[in-house]
Design an enzyme around this catalytic site. Sequence first.
Site, PDB file in Angstrom:
ATOM      1  CG  ASP A  84      -2.020  -0.974   1.035  1.00 49.77           C
ATOM      2  OD1 ASP A  84      -2.391  -1.311  -0.095  1.00 49.77           O
ATOM      3  OD2 ASP A  84      -2.758  -1.113   2.085  1.00 49.77           O
ATOM      4  CE  LYS A  99     -11.226  -5.017  -1.555  1.00 49.06           C
ATOM      5  NZ  LYS A  99     -11.536  -4.010  -0.633  1.00 49.06           N
ATOM      6  N   GLY A 100      -7.180  -9.804   0.933  1.00 46.99           N
ATOM      7  CA  GLY A 100      -6.814 -10.943   1.718  1.00 46.99           C
ATOM      8  C   GLY A 100      -5.560 -10.843   2.957  1.00 46.99           C
ATOM      9  NE  ARG A 107     -27.150   3.550   7.411  1.00 48.17           N
ATOM     10  CZ  ARG A 107     -27.440   3.089   6.068  1.00 48.17           C
ATOM     11  NH1 ARG A 107     -27.094   3.189   5.015  1.00 48.17           N
ATOM     12  NH2 ARG A 107     -28.852   2.461   6.119  1.00 48.17           N
ATOM     13  CG  ASP A 119      -6.210   5.545   6.275  1.00 43.76           C
ATOM     14  OD1 ASP A 119      -7.082   5.336   5.514  1.00 43.76           O
ATOM     15  OD2 ASP A 119      -5.078   5.314   6.133  1.00 43.76           O
ATOM     16  N   GLY A 157     -13.273  -2.540   6.125  1.00 44.96           N
ATOM     17  CA  GLY A 157     -13.642  -3.688   5.760  1.00 44.96           C
ATOM     18  C   GLY A 157     -12.883  -4.891   6.088  1.00 44.96           C
ATOM     19  CG  ASP A 158      -9.569  -5.635   4.037  1.00 45.48           C
ATOM     20  OD1 ASP A 158     -10.417  -6.190   3.273  1.00 45.48           O
ATOM     21  OD2 ASP A 158      -8.775  -4.971   3.304  1.00 45.48           O
ATOM     22  CB  ALA A 178      -8.571  -0.569  12.015  1.00 43.57           C
ATOM     23  NE  ARG A 210      -4.585   1.495  16.850  1.00 40.79           N
ATOM     24  CZ  ARG A 210      -4.429   0.698  17.563  1.00 40.79           C
ATOM     25  NH1 ARG A 210      -4.217  -0.740  16.978  1.00 40.79           N
ATOM     26  NH2 ARG A 210      -4.671   0.763  18.726  1.00 40.79           N
TER      27      ARG A 210
END
Length: 309
Positions: free
Chosen positions: A16, A43-44, A227, A250, A255-256, A286, A289
């Site tokens: 990233d 993602k994985g 939500r 951030d 989602g991960d 998460a 940070r």
Amino acid sequence: MSEKSGIVILGIFAADTAYKAKRLPYIAETLMGSGFTLGPGGKGSNQAIAAAKAGGKVTFISRVGNDPFGAMALSAYAEAGVKANVMKMDGVSSGAAFIFVDEVSGDNAIIVVPGAAGLIGIEDVDANRAEIESAAIFMTQLEQPLEAAMHGLSMAKRAGATTIFNPAPARVIPDGIYGLCDFIVPNEVEAAELVGHAITTDEQVRAAGGALLDRGARAAVITLGGRGAYYHTAEQSEFVPAFSAGNVIDTTGAGDAFLGGFATAISEGHAPVQAIRFGSATAAIAVTRPGTAPAMPSRAEIDALLRSS
């Protein structure tokens, strides 16, 4: 047969490169940014690190290049306690991602190039058959080729593992994949792409959950950002509120983080709504940070937030 245990995740690693600025530049424009980070992502890979730091016993299946980014990946797995069943390839680069982070809201936009992980195929799944068939949980996404994801889900399903499918990035998927999913876990953008209508009102969210079950999934978990999340099965429908752990810096990898926490809780035998709460707490920490994998919280941090909420 021995009792199943652990979490096996099939997915990609991408380094990233995250840039913070007030907005994205226009074509031919140069903007001054306010921050930059470089770290492990994909993602994985993010889900594997999140699950391991949350207390899960995790095996990650992927490919990386024999390059500095690949070395970064293997170092991150060793540090997090992830078992890395990762092929190192010569002559092809590791995956990489461009991430724009809005310096005010923390929202992001991403371009990902899978690199070596784009070559993941059914042979990678077959090479890890023993791990998959003995696992309690198998989880995958759509950054690697679809055929590998479907093969992994099918193998895990036949072996009696609980399957978790994160249909991301958003794309049209074949109808046959739904029946392989014990849990299908899209965010609201991905859910809208799958069902063909907006996911803005509670009624639309419920309709989307019903549509995913009608196609064959056993349960749908639709994540809704601030939500919270929506859980839907043939017997139960419930909105689960989000947690707050401080200022959002951030949202990359939120989602991960959720999926890593959710998979860990399911692997420990928690009921789905409790697992959603655990995943939501993981994500809430998460997003306070910078970065992705480095932002994933420890089990102690997650438990502390759950106790205080």
